[in-house]
Design a protein around this motif. Structure first.
Motif, PDB file in Angstrom:
ATOM      1  N   VAL A  99     102.528  56.711  34.530  1.00  0.00           N
ATOM      2  CA  VAL A  99     102.530  55.965  36.068  1.00  0.00           C
ATOM      3  C   VAL A  99     103.473  54.601  35.820  1.00  0.00           C
ATOM      4  O   VAL A  99     103.079  53.566  35.435  1.00  0.00           O
ATOM      5  CB  VAL A  99     101.503  55.932  36.682  1.00  0.00           C
ATOM      6  N   ILE A 100     104.372  54.244  35.968  1.00  0.00           N
ATOM      7  CA  ILE A 100     105.092  53.012  36.277  1.00  0.00           C
ATOM      8  C   ILE A 100     104.984  52.671  38.711  1.00  0.00           C
ATOM      9  O   ILE A 100     105.796  53.079  39.203  1.00  0.00           O
ATOM     10  CB  ILE A 100     107.047  53.429  35.804  1.00  0.00           C
ATOM     11  N   GLY A 101     104.506  52.008  38.584  1.00  0.00           N
ATOM     12  CA  GLY A 101     104.149  51.183  40.079  1.00  0.00           C
ATOM     13  C   GLY A 101     102.409  51.051  39.678  1.00  0.00           C
ATOM     14  O   GLY A 101     101.632  50.971  39.096  1.00  0.00           O
ATOM     15  N   ARG A 102     102.351  50.647  40.929  1.00  0.00           N
ATOM     16  CA  ARG A 102     101.196  50.334  41.790  1.00  0.00           C
ATOM     17  C   ARG A 102     100.168  51.129  42.106  1.00  0.00           C
ATOM     18  O   ARG A 102     100.398  52.076  42.738  1.00  0.00           O
ATOM     19  CB  ARG A 102     100.785  49.403  42.889  1.00  0.00           C
ATOM     20  N   VAL A 103      99.006  51.271  41.610  1.00  0.00           N
ATOM     21  CA  VAL A 103      97.857  51.955  41.648  1.00  0.00           C
ATOM     22  C   VAL A 103      97.073  51.495  42.140  1.00  0.00           C
ATOM     23  O   VAL A 103      96.535  50.995  42.092  1.00  0.00           O
ATOM     24  CB  VAL A 103      97.051  53.112  40.197  1.00  0.00           C
ATOM     25  N   ARG A 104      96.265  52.320  43.309  1.00  0.00           N
ATOM     26  CA  ARG A 104      95.111  52.097  44.479  1.00  0.00           C
ATOM     27  C   ARG A 104      94.304  52.947  44.672  1.00  0.00           C
ATOM     28  O   ARG A 104      94.745  53.968  45.901  1.00  0.00           O
ATOM     29  CB  ARG A 104      96.083  51.424  45.476  1.00  0.00           C
ATOM     30  N   GLY A 105      92.966  52.786  44.240  1.00  0.00           N
ATOM     31  CA  GLY A 105      91.904  53.654  44.959  1.00  0.00           C
ATOM     32  C   GLY A 105      90.626  53.668  44.651  1.00  0.00           C
ATOM     33  O   GLY A 105      90.465  52.270  44.434  1.00  0.00           O
ATOM     34  N   LEU A 106      90.038  54.720  45.493  1.00  0.00           N
ATOM     35  CA  LEU A 106      88.320  53.927  45.538  1.00  0.00           C
ATOM     36  C   LEU A 106      87.852  53.720  44.133  1.00  0.00           C
ATOM     37  O   LEU A 106      86.987  53.272  43.242  1.00  0.00           O
ATOM     38  CB  LEU A 106      87.495  54.974  46.104  1.00  0.00           C
ATOM     39  N   LYS A 107      88.115  55.171  42.929  1.00  0.00           N
ATOM     40  CA  LYS A 107      87.516  55.161  41.667  1.00  0.00           C
ATOM     41  C   LYS A 107      89.180  56.211  41.208  1.00  0.00           C
ATOM     42  O   LYS A 107      89.531  56.426  40.830  1.00  0.00           O
ATOM     43  CB  LYS A 107      86.981  56.516  41.830  1.00  0.00           C
ATOM     44  N   VAL A 108      88.998  54.846  39.911  1.00  0.00           N
ATOM     45  CA  VAL A 108      90.344  54.845  39.371  1.00  0.00           C
ATOM     46  C   VAL A 108      90.052  55.288  37.421  1.00  0.00           C
ATOM     47  O   VAL A 108      89.049  54.282  37.750  1.00  0.00           O
ATOM     48  CB  VAL A 108      91.219  53.913  39.144  1.00  0.00           C
ATOM     49  N   ARG A 109      90.540  56.805  36.680  1.00  0.00           N
ATOM     50  CA  ARG A 109      89.451  56.720  36.132  1.00  0.00           C
ATOM     51  C   ARG A 109      91.603  56.457  34.645  1.00  0.00           C
ATOM     52  O   ARG A 109      92.330  57.548  34.773  1.00  0.00           O
ATOM     53  CB  ARG A 109      88.915  58.107  35.227  1.00  0.00           C
ATOM     54  N   LEU A 110      91.230  55.859  33.652  1.00  0.00           N
ATOM     55  CA  LEU A 110      92.278  56.140  32.789  1.00  0.00           C
ATOM     56  C   LEU A 110      91.561  56.991  31.615  1.00  0.00           C
ATOM     57  O   LEU A 110      90.549  56.197  30.776  1.00  0.00           O
ATOM     58  CB  LEU A 110      93.039  54.724  32.548  1.00  0.00           C
ATOM     59  N   THR A 111      91.931  57.841  31.421  1.00  0.00           N
ATOM     60  CA  THR A 111      92.508  58.644  30.037  1.00  0.00           C
ATOM     61  C   THR A 111      92.443  58.026  28.809  1.00  0.00           C
ATOM     62  O   THR A 111      93.434  56.778  28.339  1.00  0.00           O
ATOM     63  CB  THR A 111      91.861  59.952  30.144  1.00  0.00           C
TER      64      THR A 111
END
Length: 169
Positions: A99-111
């Motif tokens: 992902v190249i850009g902003r990430v907005r979330g209630l629950k975010v998981r980076l594997t």
């Protein structure tokens, strides 16, 4: 106590006459499902697909290909082969790819296979060992509300100092 299912019974025999309908059926253009609606399955964007433009849904999306644009969804899964260039906004976000850009979330998981270049705004976050992340992380109670224009609070208006006219001196 038990009833016999009619699924495995043979169809009508050749000497059986079909019964005439008791009421005349009128043709209808409306489709009425016989089973109750379940949750719709996720929309899957395959690895050979490239989309240039924004995606918006109230459902779930699984991206395996390339998206050049913003994505808004309920649940967004970024597959290992996926690349997203743009902002992603969702209640739940699972990043396996890039992902190249902003990430907005209630629950975010980076594997462990995630590659993120951009800021993450979240309520809860999980970053697995091996994930590559370049950017800033900010916790907010409602990260999805960012971007909406909030009306100024009445307290802010009361506590703001009043401007004094100057005499030109």
């Amino acid at each position: 106590m038990f009833s016999k299912s009619r699924i495995n019974e043979p169809g009508p025999k050749a000497d059986d006459k079909p019964k005439a309908p008791e009421t005349a059926a009128k043709p209808s253009m409306d489709f009425t499902p016989t089973a109750p609606k379940g949750k719709a399955s996720a929309s899957i964007l395959s690895s050979d697909l490239t989309i240039v433009g924004n995606l918006r849904t109230t459902g779930d999306i699984q991206v395996e290909g390339t998206v050049e644009g913003d994505i808004r969804a309920h649940l967004l899964t970024v597959g290992e082969t996926a690349t997203i260039r743009g902002e992603i906004i969702a209640d739940d976000i699972v990043v396996n790819g890039r992902v190249i850009g902003r990430v907005r979330g209630l629950k975010v998981r980076l594997t462990a296979t995630a590659r993120v270049e951009g800021d993450i705004i979240h309520k809860t976050i999980a970053i697995e060992s091996g994930a590559h992340f370049e950017g800033s992380v900010q916790r907010q109670d409602d990260p999805l509300a960012q971007g909406r224009i909030a009306p100024p609070s009445p307290q802010a208006q009361l506590t703001a100092p009043a401007a004094k006219p100057t005499d030109g001196v």
